[in-house]
Design a protein around this motif. Structure first.
Motif, PDB file in Angstrom:
ATOM      1  N   ALA A 182       0.816  -1.190  -0.043  1.00  0.00           N
ATOM      2  CA  ALA A 182      -0.082   0.123   0.049  1.00  0.00           C
ATOM      3  C   ALA A 182       0.926   1.527  -0.062  1.00  0.00           C
ATOM      4  CB  ALA A 182      -0.941  -0.071   1.360  1.00  0.00           C
ATOM      5  N   MET A 183       0.142   2.272  -0.466  1.00  0.00           N
ATOM      6  CA  MET A 183       1.001   3.582  -0.487  1.00  0.00           C
ATOM      7  C   MET A 183       0.098   4.857  -0.226  1.00  0.00           C
ATOM      8  SD  MET A 183       3.480   4.922  -3.951  1.00  0.00           S
ATOM      9  CE  MET A 183       1.839   4.694  -4.905  1.00  0.00           C
ATOM     10  N   ASP A 184       0.410   5.758   0.399  1.00  0.00           N
ATOM     11  CA  ASP A 184      -0.408   7.012   0.252  1.00  0.00           C
ATOM     12  C   ASP A 184       0.247   8.288   1.057  1.00  0.00           C
ATOM     13  OD1 ASP A 184      -2.762   8.543   0.384  1.00  0.00           O
ATOM     14  OD2 ASP A 184      -4.134   7.400   1.526  1.00  0.00           O
ATOM     15  N   PHE A 185      -0.328   8.994   1.139  1.00  0.00           N
ATOM     16  CA  PHE A 185       0.135  10.431   1.983  1.00  0.00           C
ATOM     17  C   PHE A 185       0.530   9.923   3.535  1.00  0.00           C
ATOM     18  CE2 PHE A 185      -1.518  12.879  -1.489  1.00  0.00           C
ATOM     19  CZ  PHE A 185      -0.409  13.600  -1.852  1.00  0.00           C
ATOM     20  N   PHE A 186       1.465  10.449   3.930  1.00  0.00           N
ATOM     21  CA  PHE A 186       1.784  10.472   5.399  1.00  0.00           C
ATOM     22  C   PHE A 186       0.695  11.097   6.123  1.00  0.00           C
ATOM     23  CE2 PHE A 186       6.184   9.329   4.009  1.00  0.00           C
ATOM     24  CZ  PHE A 186       6.658   8.364   5.017  1.00  0.00           C
ATOM     25  N   ARG A 215       1.472  11.136 -12.878  1.00  0.00           N
ATOM     26  CA  ARG A 215       0.514   9.997 -12.657  1.00  0.00           C
ATOM     27  C   ARG A 215       0.007  10.364 -11.079  1.00  0.00           C
ATOM     28  NH1 ARG A 215       3.424   6.047 -13.453  1.00  0.00           N
ATOM     29  NH2 ARG A 215       2.764   5.729 -15.475  1.00  0.00           N
ATOM     30  N   MET A 216       1.221  10.431 -10.155  1.00  0.00           N
ATOM     31  CA  MET A 216       0.867  10.552  -9.010  1.00  0.00           C
ATOM     32  C   MET A 216       0.075  11.904  -8.402  1.00  0.00           C
ATOM     33  SD  MET A 216       3.877   8.429  -7.003  1.00  0.00           S
ATOM     34  CE  MET A 216       2.796   8.111  -5.473  1.00  0.00           C
ATOM     35  N   LEU A 217       0.370  13.032  -8.912  1.00  0.00           N
ATOM     36  CA  LEU A 217      -0.168  14.336  -9.047  1.00  0.00           C
ATOM     37  C   LEU A 217      -1.568  14.234  -9.271  1.00  0.00           C
ATOM     38  CD1 LEU A 217       2.599  16.755 -10.146  1.00  0.00           C
ATOM     39  CD2 LEU A 217       2.087  16.444  -7.856  1.00  0.00           C
ATOM     40  N   ASP A 218      -2.011  13.254 -10.363  1.00  0.00           N
ATOM     41  CA  ASP A 218      -3.179  13.551 -10.934  1.00  0.00           C
ATOM     42  C   ASP A 218      -4.114  12.355 -10.328  1.00  0.00           C
ATOM     43  OD1 ASP A 218      -2.657  15.193 -12.885  1.00  0.00           O
ATOM     44  OD2 ASP A 218      -2.193  13.580 -14.462  1.00  0.00           O
ATOM     45  N   GLU A 219      -3.428  11.176  -9.697  1.00  0.00           N
ATOM     46  CA  GLU A 219      -4.442  10.400  -8.863  1.00  0.00           C
ATOM     47  C   GLU A 219      -4.517  10.521  -7.291  1.00  0.00           C
ATOM     48  OE1 GLU A 219      -2.451   6.529  -9.834  1.00  0.00           O
ATOM     49  OE2 GLU A 219      -3.034   6.698 -11.978  1.00  0.00           O
ATOM     50  N   LEU A 220      -3.431  11.070  -6.758  1.00  0.00           N
ATOM     51  CA  LEU A 220      -3.636  11.316  -5.209  1.00  0.00           C
ATOM     52  C   LEU A 220      -4.456  12.565  -4.940  1.00  0.00           C
ATOM     53  CD1 LEU A 220      -0.121  10.036  -3.908  1.00  0.00           C
ATOM     54  CD2 LEU A 220      -2.297   8.744  -3.960  1.00  0.00           C
ATOM     55  N   PRO A 251      -7.463  16.902  -6.686  1.00  0.00           N
ATOM     56  CA  PRO A 251      -5.915  16.452  -6.996  1.00  0.00           C
ATOM     57  C   PRO A 251      -4.634  17.301  -6.375  1.00  0.00           C
ATOM     58  CG  PRO A 251      -7.245  16.822  -8.879  1.00  0.00           C
ATOM     59  CD  PRO A 251      -7.975  17.470  -7.728  1.00  0.00           C
ATOM     60  N   VAL A 252      -3.859  16.452  -5.927  1.00  0.00           N
ATOM     61  CA  VAL A 252      -2.772  17.093  -5.123  1.00  0.00           C
ATOM     62  C   VAL A 252      -1.827  18.034  -5.989  1.00  0.00           C
ATOM     63  CG1 VAL A 252      -1.171  15.519  -5.507  1.00  0.00           C
ATOM     64  CG2 VAL A 252      -0.704  16.637  -3.654  1.00  0.00           C
ATOM     65  N   ALA A 253      -1.917  17.979  -7.364  1.00  0.00           N
ATOM     66  CA  ALA A 253      -1.145  18.690  -8.393  1.00  0.00           C
ATOM     67  C   ALA A 253      -1.466  20.278  -8.015  1.00  0.00           C
ATOM     68  CB  ALA A 253      -1.548  18.182  -9.526  1.00  0.00           C
TER      69      ALA A 253
END
Length: 222
Positions: free
Chosen positions: A84-88, A118-123, A129-131
Motif C-alpha cells: 500500500a502507498m499513501d500520503f503520510f 501520474r501521482m499528482l493526478d491520482e492522489l 488532485p494534489v497537483a
C-alpha cells in the motif's frame, strides 16, 4: 516569514512509498535476472534518478538490462506491487497551513516526469488532485539527478527567489546535500529511506519524525 518557498521531496517525505519502491525493485531484479539485493540496498538509493539508482545498486548492469529494469520496475510500481502507498498522516493539514501563510509549495524528486504526473493526478488532498497544491515541480529525467543542485536552481529561477528564501524538506542525504550545495536551509524527515545518523551528518536545520513535527517547526522557525 523566512521561507517564501517550501520544496518537498516526494517518496519517503510526503508519500509513504519506501516499501512499495523496495518491493517493486526486488521483483524487477528477479524478473530480469539480476541479484535480488537486501531491502537496505534499495532504500539507500531512493531519491536518485532511476538510471543512477540502478547503476549504484548493480554497477555491472548493461544497457539492455538497464532498459528492461526501468520498464519492469515502472510496471511493478504502478500495477503489480501489493504494498500500500499513501500520503503520510498530516500532509493535508501541512499544505493548508503553509498555503494559508502565503507560502509557495514545490516538488523536487528523483521520480520521472511521467511517474510524478501520474501521482499528482491520482492522489488527492481534501478531495482535490494534489497537483493543485504546487506552483512548480522538477523531476530527475528533465534535469540532473540529486544530489546535484540543478533542480533546485531551476525552481528558484522559475519562481524568482533566492536560496535563502526557500526550505528543502527531504528524507535522504541526497535531498540535504542538494540544498547545502546552494546554501539553502533544509529539514530532514526520519520516516523515509535514510537513517537518522546519515541525515544528521548532512547538517539539516532540524530532524523531524513526522509531518506534525515539521509543521510545528516551520511555524516556529520559518
Amino acid at each position: 516569514m523566512k521561507y517564501k518557498l517550501v520544496i518537498f521531496d516526494w517518496d519517503g517525505t510526503l508519500v509513504d512509498s519506501t516499501g512499495r519502491i523496495v518491493d517493486s525493485m526486488q521483483q524487477a531484479a528477479a524478473e530480469v535476472g539480476l541479484e535480488v539485493v537486501p531491502d537496505a540496498a534499495v532504500q539507500n538509493i531512493i531519491g536518485l534518478g532511476l538510471p543512477e539508482a540502478l547503476r549504484t545498486v548493480w554497477p555491472a548492469i548493461n544497457d539492455d538490462q538497464l532498459e528492461t529494469m526501468t520498464r519492469v520496475y515502472a510496471r511493478n510500481f504502478v500495477y503489480d506491487s501489493k504494498v500500500a502507498m499513501d500520503f503520510f498522516t498530516g500532509v493535508a493539514g501541512l499544505f493548508a497551513q503553509l498555503r494559508g501563510d502565503g507560502r509557495l509549495l514545490a516538488v523536487a524528486t528523483g521520480k520521472s516526469r511521467r511517474g510524478l504526473n501520474r501521482m499528482l493526478d491520482e492522489l488527492q488532498v481534501d478531495g482535490r488532485p494534489v497537483a493543485e497544491q504546487f506552483v512548480a515541480t522538477r523531476c530527475a529525467d528533465e534535469t540532473r539527478s540529486k544530489p546535484h543542485p540543478q533542480m533546485l536552481q531551476e525552481l528558484l529561477q522559475q519562481l524568482d527567489l533566492t536560496a535563502q528564501q526557500a526550505l528543502m524538506v527531504g528524507d535522504t542525504s541526497y535531498d540535504l546535500e542538494m540544498a547545502a550545495a546552494l546554501g539553502m536551509d533544509s529539514v530532514a524527515m526520519s520516516h523515509g529511506a535514510h537513517d537518522d545518523a546519515v541525515l544528521l551528518a548532512c547538517g539539516p536545520q532540524a530532524l523531524c519524525h513526522n509531518i506534525e513535527e515539521l509543521n510545528q517547526w516551520i511555524k516556529q522557525y520559518g
